[in-house]
Write a protein that holds these residues in place. Structure first.
Motif: not given
Lengths: 608, 278, 242
Positions: A20, A24, A231, A247
């Motif tokens: 993530y 992000a 996130a 995240s």
């Protein structure tokens, strides 16, 4: 659960968190310099995964060669998006680039699907499959690689932003674009570089995810965008370290959540967290204060100009003609027309909310789902007559929909779109998980057909007429409301909420009224659809439908009732008429959306 | 009517408004003047509820309204215009000004607690005779207000506000504020961006409003207009009040000249010359 | 006389539907401090934006050192040799003072020269020495103004444009800043400054222009302007006698 299992879930959470983070961080960089939430980010991630797949399974390249190729291909794609689709929108309304990235994502996903087929593919990790035992848990080579890539990227990014000239330019541009220009920074180049970096990281993330699950498919992009956005919002929009922290937090929460409640709850956590953050700390967990922007950022995408005045006799004539559609004597045409009318219902609702009131909702399909389930369940479980259950479903949707969106009433611009998107997802996820009421993933079958005065309407023309009556009735009601003081009040709120409040207009109250009215229409639309289909599940009304509805509303002219109906006939009806085009439908929608934003933001009939 | 006591507002490290006291009696016209960044508009925002003071109190007709929302203050009869002119761009001139009358539309506030919003929606759909009559009366009132501006707005009654000239937009804003039937009217630089003739027109209109008994708080840079219309003038600089009093006195106040021109007076010798300008 | 360093010729600019400048012409000769004075909303800041390419005039040209710069992008104009001290300073608040100063040298690539200039600029602004590692956003207004001026100098400009350099400063700092502007000028940099505070600006300027609703109402040597009573009329909104 023992310690080992907890450790496994922790490792898993961190690995997912790192993935993530790669997404992000890119979203945060882009938001920093371009003030934009890039909804095409997940599509680049998907492209990255497929480039990796081609390199590894077809070209049999080593990982050391695959990674640079994935980075390069994704970066080039990112630069192309910035240069071709976004830069020309520099002077457009603030929501225009966001809508454009949605269009780009539709196009990219469809192209990926056309090239690679919609079937999932295996993306095996070329790494040796060693597992290291730690405590009672274990950690695999791929886990190590992903963690290393995550850490390494964070380090490289830190060094880049801190020690390179371009990095300084990026930071300066993010803080104050005009001041950066006055230092001689070519902010266009900064923008392009940021898109390149962000996209490269996004593509890499996609490849790693593919390896981690040994599975990729073109549908993975939407989820990825959403997770990256969640996130980033946890960490604070545009905050790079915050995005990484957000995240990891999201990864861990999801992982522990799965441990405690099961896989199907995973996304529910993410979106509920998102909504909570948006309400409680809209600037993210790490920002010090809750500050409201000094000038209003209006989220509306309403171009200036007068709507095309269509003489009433013409409208009446079209309505009369519409009555005769079933005499074409082709069930296919009649079904398509019915379908178009159903989308018309949704578009009527959305054009009110997004156009007249200016809240660009990206989760409108959630309202359809509520209406569909409400009516189906009332008809099946309570044995209510279908006509009554449809009407009640409209009321239920109006109430639930308004309550759900209520937290977003105070939000502006991009935040409204994200919040409504998340709310739409939450609706689908609650349906999926609330087994006792909704029968969960199995869905509801055996929904009784439409009926009128106790007589079931089995054949296509009857159903068509039923829907036509509903659409015309709701369109007339909407026109009547708009001609009252409410019409001008809503539009005033959209044009300038600060000035509207100064004249005694209570924001929440009027937004709630619009959502209640629009929710009723959408709920009825969902209910009718359910009784036509006789089977629905949590995926029947997905986010693609929300995007399509928005495209229809923009095509017709936001806020324009006739436009919403015309738009749905064109967008839903035409691809069916030219049957060869059916496969390219979503692609066409994406291109139409992009073209509209660029060349005709006021739509065909003009915004009202 | 309006009493502002020790109101302050801090932005980051900057005290934008620093302990301002101000009192406004019914029927008075008080002007606030001062150089850019003096905190005039911030003070307006604190009075009209668009911003909350960090300290101090605002009372309207004896009632403590500190921190009230703008919509609530509008309901109490406070109307304002904005510095840069904020009309509803996509609404017609008529609709813009009709919005000003929102607070006294009975159809917008049905007397049904709890389900008022629903009742309002139903009334808008059904539109019984009383609602139609009310709307017609409001339209008539608005037409009257637009007439105040001569033939500036009336011929453009159906034009969307974004198609208007800047000066006309400012007129629409004033008309919209008047449609609220204000007990207190706050005008933030109503003549900004206007030429001499247009400024004179606005000056005349504000003068008429005052003559009709309106209570007005005015921010204005065109000192000629300020001197001619005001009962009292408050001069702000750097968030503070540096002078207050009748225009005659303020115009001769060395602190005011310094605030505008710098710390050593430039040019002609006496403030009297300045007075001659106004 | 040689050609002016900066020349605005018959500029007409608009902000939305409002015309801000009406055939505005002015110039700055090499070595001069020229101030543009005017009350609120007279079009001063728009003049600055027009020079810096942040706004485009509808007609008219801006020439710098013989090259037409109206129509160029802002970064190109900066590279041509114009430094900017923006209104309200506009520092990069989350970056340190040192980083802000080095951002000022963004257009340069001579590492050694930049290092020398940093030392030279810190010599001019000794106060900033102890603040080098501090975030610019945490400085006082006066210190921020110094950073903004030092930052502009770091680009080795031939002309510095300053937008309201004394706005919001305490009287003590106002004097310091004015003195610094004069010092910078003595080092060979021409200065074009927009100021509301007429008497202060005229103390250090060579020439001045008074802008009133988009037109030059008065102009001349600073000493003459400072004695002209009409300057007050221009500020306070009356009609200026021709």
């Amino acid at each position: 659960m023992n310690w080992g299992t907890w450790l496994d879930y922790t490792v898993n959470g961190l690995v997912i968190g790192n993935i993530y983070a790669l997404l992000a961080v890119g979203l945060a960089l882009i938001f920093g310099v371009a003030n934009l939430i890039n909804f095409a980010h997940g599509s680049i991630y998907t492209v990255g995964a497929y480039v990796g797949w081609v390199c590894i399974t077809h070209l049999h390249l080593p990982l050391l060669l695959t990674v640079p190729l994935v980075l390069l291909a994704s970066a080039v794609l990112g630069v192309a998006i910035e240069r071709l689709a976004l830069r020309p929108l520099h002077n457009a309304s603030r929501i225009a680039p966001l809508l454009a990235t949605i269009g780009i994502s539709l196009v990219l996903d469809q192209v990926t699907q056309l090239v690679f087929t919609p079937n999932p593919r295996a993306l095996p990790s070329p790494l040796p499959d060693w597992r290291f035992q730690i405590g009672g848990g274990s950690i695999g080579t791929l886990d190590v690689l992903i963690l290393a890539v995550g850490l390494g990227t964070a380090g490289v990014l830190y060094a880049f932003l801190r020690f390179t000239k371009l990095g300084w330019a990026v930071r300066a541009t993010a803080q104050d674009m005009d001041a950066a220009k006055q230092m001689g920074v070519d902010t266009n180049r900064v923008n392009m570089s940021v898109f390149a970096i962000a996209s490269a990281l996004g593509g890499l993330s996609g490849m790693l995810v593919g390896m981690y699950y040994n599975n990729i498919d073109p549908g993975m992009s939407f989820d990825a965008t959403l997770k990256g956005v969640v996130a980033q919002i946890i960490g604070g929009m545009g905050n790079v370290p915050g995005a990484i922290a957000g995240s990891l937090l999201l990864g861990l929460i999801e992982s522990y959540g799965i441990a405690l409640f099961g896989t199907s709850y995973r996304n529910l956590f993410a979106f509920v967290l998102l909504i909570l953050i948006l309400i409680v700390r809209p600037n993210g967990l790490f920002s010090s204060a809750k500050e409201t922007p000094p000038e209003p950022m209006t989220g509306s995408f309403v171009a200036r100009g007068k709507p095309l005045a269509i003489p009433r006799p013409v409208l009446v004539a079209v309505a009369v003609l519409a009555v005769f559609v079933p005499f074409v004597d082709s069930d296919y045409v009649v079904q398509t027309a019915t379908n178009a009318l159903l989308y018309g219902l949704l578009a009527l609702s959305l054009t009110l909310v997004a156009g007249t009131v200016g809240m660009v909702s990206l989760g409108h399909a959630g309202l359809l789902a509520i209406g569909a389930y409400a009516s189906s369940l009332m008809a099946i479980e309570l044995g209510l007559p279908v006509t009554l259950s449809i009407a009640l479903a409209g009321v239920v949707t109006a109430v639930i929909g308004t309550l759900l969106v209520f937290p977003a009433f105070r939000m502006r611009g991009h935040y409204v779109s994200i919040a409504t998107l998340a709310i739409g997802q939450i609706v689908a996820l609650v349906i999926l998980n609330w087994n006792s009421l909704t029968r969960g993933p199995i869905g509801i079958s055996g929904i009784p057909p439409l009926s009128f005065a106790g007589i079931p309407l089995y054949d296509a023309p009857q159903a068509y007429w039923f829907v036509l009556v509903v659409v015309v009735a709701l369109a007339l009601l909407q026109a009547r409301v708009l001609s009252s003081h409410l019409g001008r009040t809503w539009r005033a709120l959209r044009d300038d909420d600060v000035a509207a409040r100064a004249h005694g207009i209570a924001t929440d109250r009027y937004k709630a009224m619009a959502f209640a009215f629009g929710g009723f229409g959408a709920g009825v639309g969902g209910a009718v659809t359910a009784h036509l289909y006789s089977y629905i599940n949590h995926e029947t009304f997905n986010a693609q439908i929300s995007v399509l509805a928005l495209t229809i509303a923009i095509l017709g002219g936001l806020g324009n009732i006739t436009g919403a109906l015309l738009g749905s006939v064109l967008l839903v009806g035409l691809p069916e008429v030219f049957r060869g085009l059916a496969e390219y439908r979503m692609l066409i929608y994406g291109v139409v959306l992009l073209l509209l934003i660029r060349v005709r933001p006021q739509g065909l009939l003009g915004t009202a | 009517m309006l009493r502002v006591q020790g109101v302050s507002r801090r932005f980051g490290g900057l005290l934008a408004v620093n302990g301002i006291d101000l009192e406004l009696r019914a029927g008075e016209l008080v002007s606030i003047i001062g150089p850019n960044g003096a905190g005039k508009t911030t003070l307006f925002n604190l009075i009209s509820g668009h911003d909350r003071p960090d300290g101090g109190r605002v009372t309207l007709e004896g009632r403590d309204v500190t921190g009230f929302s703008p919509e609530r203050l509008a309901g109490l009869g406070l109307a304002r215009t904005f510095q840069h002119g904020r009309v509803f761009a996509n609404l017609s001139v008529m609709d813009n000004v009709l919005i000003g009358g929102h607070t006294h539309l009975k159809a917008a506030r049905p007397a049904l607690p709890g389900i008022g919003a629903l009742a309002e929606l139903l009334l808008a759909l059904v539109r019984p005779r009383s609602v139609r009559a009310e709307e017609a009366a409001l339209r008539a009132e608005v037409t009257g207000i637009l007439g105040l501006f001569g033939d500036r707005l009336v011929p453009r009654i159906d034009h969307p506000a974004h198609s208007l000239s800047y000066a006309n937009r400012r007129r629409v804003e004033i008309a919209r504020a008047l449609a609220l039937r204000p007990r207190l009217l706050l005008l933030d630089e109503p003549t900004a961006g206007m030429n001499e003739t247009e400024t004179m027109e606005i000056q005349q209109i504000v003068g008429e409003l005052k003559a009709q008994g309106h209570t007005i708080l005015l921010i204005e840079h065109k000192l000629g207009m300020v001197m001619r219309l005001s009962d009292r003038v408050l001069v702000m600089d750097g968030g503070r009040a540096i002078a207050e009093g009748p225009p005659e006195r303020v115009r001769h106040d060395p602190a005011v000249i310094e605030a505008y021109l710098g710390n050593s007076a430039t040019g002609g010798e006496t403030p009297a010359e300045m007075a001659a300008v106004a | 006389m040689s050609r002016p360093l900066l020349e605005l010729d018959k500029i007409n600019s608009f902000y939305g539907p409002v015309q801000v400048h009406f055939d505005l012409s002015l110039h700055v000769n090499a070595g001069e401090i020229v101030c543009l004075l005017g009350g609120n909303a007279s079009g001063k800041s728009t003049t600055m934006k027009t020079i810096l390419g942040l706004m485009r005039p509808r007609s008219g040209t801006v020439t710098f050192d013989g090259q037409v710069i109206s129509g160029l992008e802002t970064p190109r104009i900066i590279r041509a040799g114009i430094g900017s001290v923006p209104e309200a300073r506009r520092l990069f608040g989350a970056m340190t003072v040192r980083e802000n100063l080095l951002m000022g040298a963004f257009i340069r690539n001579d590492a050694a020269g930049i290092r020398d200039d940093l030392a030279r600029v810190l010599g001019l602004f000794p106060r900033l020495h102890e603040r080098l590692g501090q975030r610019a956003g945490t400085l006082s207004g006066g210190e921020q103004q110094m950073v903004a001026m030092a930052r502009a100098l770091m680009g080795r400009p031939r002309l510095i444009c300053m937008d309201e350099p004394t706005m919001g400063l305490s009287p003590r700092f106002v004097d310091v800043v004015l003195e610094l502007i004069a010092t910078i000028n003595r080092e060979g940099v021409s200065v074009f400054m927009v100021e509301q505070n007429a008497s202060l600006a005229l103390q250090i300027a060579h020439r001045g222009y008074v802008l009133q609703t988009g037109r030059i109402a008065l102009s001349g040597p600073a000493a003459t302007l400072a004695r002209d009573p009409r300057i007050r009329d221009a500020y306070l909104g009356g009609e200026v006698a021709a």
